[in-house]
Design a protein around this motif. Sequence first.
Motif, PDB file in Angstrom:
ATOM      1  N   TRP A 147       0.844  -1.200   0.000  1.00 59.40           N
ATOM      2  CA  TRP A 147       0.000   0.000   0.000  1.00 59.40           C
ATOM      3  C   TRP A 147       0.875   1.245   0.000  1.00 59.40           C
ATOM      4  CZ3 TRP A 147      -0.890   4.356   2.881  1.00 59.40           C
ATOM      5  CH2 TRP A 147      -2.146   4.975   2.795  1.00 59.40           C
ATOM      6  N   VAL A 148       1.917   1.221   0.822  1.00 52.66           N
ATOM      7  CA  VAL A 148       2.831   2.364   0.911  1.00 52.66           C
ATOM      8  C   VAL A 148       3.589   2.543  -0.410  1.00 52.66           C
ATOM      9  CG1 VAL A 148       4.818   3.329   2.122  1.00 52.66           C
ATOM     10  CG2 VAL A 148       3.060   2.086   3.402  1.00 52.66           C
ATOM     11  N   ALA A 149       4.095   1.438  -0.943  1.00 49.33           N
ATOM     12  CA  ALA A 149       4.872   1.513  -2.183  1.00 49.33           C
ATOM     13  C   ALA A 149       4.048   2.088  -3.331  1.00 49.33           C
ATOM     14  CB  ALA A 149       5.390   0.125  -2.543  1.00 49.33           C
ATOM     15  N   ASP A 150       2.764   1.782  -3.354  1.00 47.52           N
ATOM     16  CA  ASP A 150       1.887   2.288  -4.421  1.00 47.52           C
ATOM     17  C   ASP A 150       1.544   3.766  -4.250  1.00 47.52           C
ATOM     18  OD1 ASP A 150       1.822  -0.186  -5.601  1.00 47.52           O
ATOM     19  OD2 ASP A 150      -0.117  -0.770  -4.738  1.00 47.52           O
ATOM     20  N   ARG A 151       1.811   4.322  -3.072  1.00 49.22           N
ATOM     21  CA  ARG A 151       1.400   5.705  -2.775  1.00 49.22           C
ATOM     22  C   ARG A 151       2.568   6.572  -2.334  1.00 49.22           C
ATOM     23  NH1 ARG A 151      -2.346   2.064  -1.762  1.00 49.22           N
ATOM     24  NH2 ARG A 151      -4.568   2.503  -2.085  1.00 49.22           N
ATOM     25  N   ARG A 152       3.743   6.247  -2.769  1.00 47.11           N
ATOM     26  CA  ARG A 152       4.939   6.944  -2.287  1.00 47.11           C
ATOM     27  C   ARG A 152       4.873   8.442  -2.533  1.00 47.11           C
ATOM     28  NH1 ARG A 152       9.293   3.168  -2.239  1.00 47.11           N
ATOM     29  NH2 ARG A 152      10.828   4.854  -2.308  1.00 47.11           N
ATOM     30  N   ASP A 153       4.206   8.859  -3.609  1.00 46.98           N
ATOM     31  CA  ASP A 153       4.124  10.286  -3.923  1.00 46.98           C
ATOM     32  C   ASP A 153       2.945  10.968  -3.221  1.00 46.98           C
ATOM     33  OD1 ASP A 153       6.321  10.060  -5.593  1.00 46.98           O
ATOM     34  OD2 ASP A 153       5.091   9.647  -7.361  1.00 46.98           O
ATOM     35  N   GLU A 154       2.121  10.187  -2.539  1.00 44.90           N
ATOM     36  CA  GLU A 154       0.914  10.730  -1.927  1.00 44.90           C
ATOM     37  C   GLU A 154       1.007  10.809  -0.405  1.00 44.90           C
ATOM     38  OE1 GLU A 154      -2.368   8.333  -3.247  1.00 44.90           O
ATOM     39  OE2 GLU A 154      -1.451   8.055  -5.222  1.00 44.90           O
ATOM     40  N   VAL A 155       2.016  10.175   0.176  1.00 41.89           N
ATOM     41  CA  VAL A 155       2.131  10.119   1.634  1.00 41.89           C
ATOM     42  C   VAL A 155       3.478  10.657   2.080  1.00 41.89           C
ATOM     43  CG1 VAL A 155       0.598   8.111   1.752  1.00 41.89           C
ATOM     44  CG2 VAL A 155       3.085   7.757   1.669  1.00 41.89           C
ATOM     45  N   THR A 156       3.539  11.033   3.352  1.00 38.85           N
ATOM     46  CA  THR A 156       4.799  11.438   3.971  1.00 38.85           C
ATOM     47  C   THR A 156       5.252  10.309   4.886  1.00 38.85           C
ATOM     48  OG1 THR A 156       4.166  13.771   3.920  1.00 38.85           O
ATOM     49  CG2 THR A 156       5.923  13.133   5.449  1.00 38.85           C
ATOM     50  N   LEU A 157       6.374   9.706   4.545  1.00 36.85           N
ATOM     51  CA  LEU A 157       6.920   8.603   5.335  1.00 36.85           C
ATOM     52  C   LEU A 157       7.767   9.175   6.466  1.00 36.85           C
ATOM     53  CD1 LEU A 157       7.955   6.202   2.474  1.00 36.85           C
ATOM     54  CD2 LEU A 157       6.623   5.508   4.456  1.00 36.85           C
ATOM     55  N   VAL A 158       7.493   8.718   7.686  1.00 37.56           N
ATOM     56  CA  VAL A 158       8.216   9.227   8.853  1.00 37.56           C
ATOM     57  C   VAL A 158       8.849   8.059   9.592  1.00 37.56           C
ATOM     58  CG1 VAL A 158       8.094  10.582  10.954  1.00 37.56           C
ATOM     59  CG2 VAL A 158       6.566  11.120   9.045  1.00 37.56           C
ATOM     60  N   ASP A 159      10.150   8.108   9.711  1.00 44.71           N
ATOM     61  CA  ASP A 159      10.957   7.103  10.405  1.00 44.71           C
ATOM     62  C   ASP A 159      11.270   7.648  11.792  1.00 44.71           C
ATOM     63  OD1 ASP A 159      13.325   5.724  11.384  1.00 44.71           O
ATOM     64  OD2 ASP A 159      13.714   5.045   9.326  1.00 44.71           O
ATOM     65  N   VAL A 160      10.849   6.943  12.846  1.00 48.90           N
ATOM     66  CA  VAL A 160      11.026   7.470  14.206  1.00 48.90           C
ATOM     67  C   VAL A 160      12.203   6.828  14.936  1.00 48.90           C
ATOM     68  CG1 VAL A 160       8.562   7.991  14.336  1.00 48.90           C
ATOM     69  CG2 VAL A 160       9.414   5.867  15.357  1.00 48.90           C
ATOM     70  N   ARG A 161      13.066   6.133  14.205  1.00 49.77           N
ATOM     71  CA  ARG A 161      14.262   5.584  14.842  1.00 49.77           C
ATOM     72  C   ARG A 161      15.268   6.690  15.157  1.00 49.77           C
ATOM     73  NH1 ARG A 161      16.731   1.879  10.735  1.00 49.77           N
ATOM     74  NH2 ARG A 161      15.967   3.565   9.389  1.00 49.77           N
ATOM     75  N   ASP A 162      16.303   6.347  15.907  1.00 52.81           N
ATOM     76  CA  ASP A 162      17.354   7.313  16.193  1.00 52.81           C
ATOM     77  C   ASP A 162      18.032   7.750  14.899  1.00 52.81           C
ATOM     78  OD1 ASP A 162      16.891   7.169  18.902  1.00 52.81           O
ATOM     79  OD2 ASP A 162      18.493   5.718  19.287  1.00 52.81           O
ATOM     80  N   ALA A 163      18.591   8.951  14.920  1.00 53.41           N
ATOM     81  CA  ALA A 163      19.218   9.499  13.716  1.00 53.41           C
ATOM     82  C   ALA A 163      20.354   8.614  13.209  1.00 53.41           C
ATOM     83  CB  ALA A 163      19.726  10.919  13.994  1.00 53.41           C
ATOM     84  N   TRP A 164      21.118   8.005  14.128  1.00 54.19           N
ATOM     85  CA  TRP A 164      22.237   7.165  13.680  1.00 54.19           C
ATOM     86  C   TRP A 164      21.727   5.928  12.933  1.00 54.19           C
ATOM     87  CZ3 TRP A 164      22.891   2.085  14.955  1.00 54.19           C
ATOM     88  CH2 TRP A 164      22.216   1.594  16.078  1.00 54.19           C
ATOM     89  N   GLU A 165      20.570   5.418  13.304  1.00 53.04           N
ATOM     90  CA  GLU A 165      19.989   4.287  12.585  1.00 53.04           C
ATOM     91  C   GLU A 165      19.491   4.720  11.213  1.00 53.04           C
ATOM     92  OE1 GLU A 165      17.773   1.411  15.559  1.00 53.04           O
ATOM     93  OE2 GLU A 165      17.339   3.507  16.084  1.00 53.04           O
ATOM     94  N   PHE A 166      18.796   5.842  11.205  1.00 55.08           N
ATOM     95  CA  PHE A 166      18.253   6.386   9.955  1.00 55.08           C
ATOM     96  C   PHE A 166      19.366   6.631   8.948  1.00 55.08           C
ATOM     97  CE2 PHE A 166      16.896  10.013   7.325  1.00 55.08           C
ATOM     98  CZ  PHE A 166      15.643   9.598   6.899  1.00 55.08           C
TER      99      PHE A 166
END
Length: 269
Positions: A10-29
Amino acid sequence: MSEVVVPAAWVADRRDEVTLVDVRDAWEFDGIGHVPGAVNVPFDSFRAGEHAVDGETGEAGMLPGGEGFADLMGEAGITDEDHVVAYDDHHGVFAARLLVTAELYGHDPAKLHLLDGDFSAWQRERETTSEATAVDPATYEATDPTAIETPLIDADAVAAAADDPDAVVVDTREDWEYEEGHIPGAVRLDWRELVDDETRGLKSRAEMEEVLEARGITPEKRIVLYCNTARRISHTYTVLRHLGYPDLQFYEGSLTEWEEEGRPLETGS
């Protein structure tokens, strides 16, 4: 299909329509990599007091304060009109906390989505990157939770719910924590009982409903959730929304506040 907890496809099909937010630590990101296009809002940055402004440390429980939360989201290029898909690498529990925080500050819950699975599950089958995501700062409007209708309730309402046959107070902590002390009348539901360790996402609807029904946590009841610091209930709250439970309440203060106020506890299983 519910669009509260959404699969990777679902996410892959809407990559241009959603804002993906990664809440891991910055070093992981940065170091391990992230879903392409995701922005980073580390979990510790939206805990109470971590991103407070001018001494504002939160309106209730572990909320970080509206002004600080708005600045944090805006710095990441997120607006309160965006469709947000959050993920972490802990079965979604930290990501769910971001989504619930946003909802409590007025973000439309229909625009808040949890990735089913986590970064490790995504990484098994899909592309990741270590390239920085370009971010244009945005304006995020956060509303005072006391000025809008939210699922937040206080300790008095929790105590009343424990005596209400039409309500179920749910403790989402581990068994040993529940046995050491819980709100009188609460039933135990470790949040991870709804998670599949192999897929790192949710169990099937049938499996989850079987677990919930065995504890008396059914859609016709008013469900009141708590844990220690409102992180684990965020995941259970999101899952129950996904399952279509219509009447959910959220004790943001959780057991930390309950104990600080000297309220009674039960022990044992």
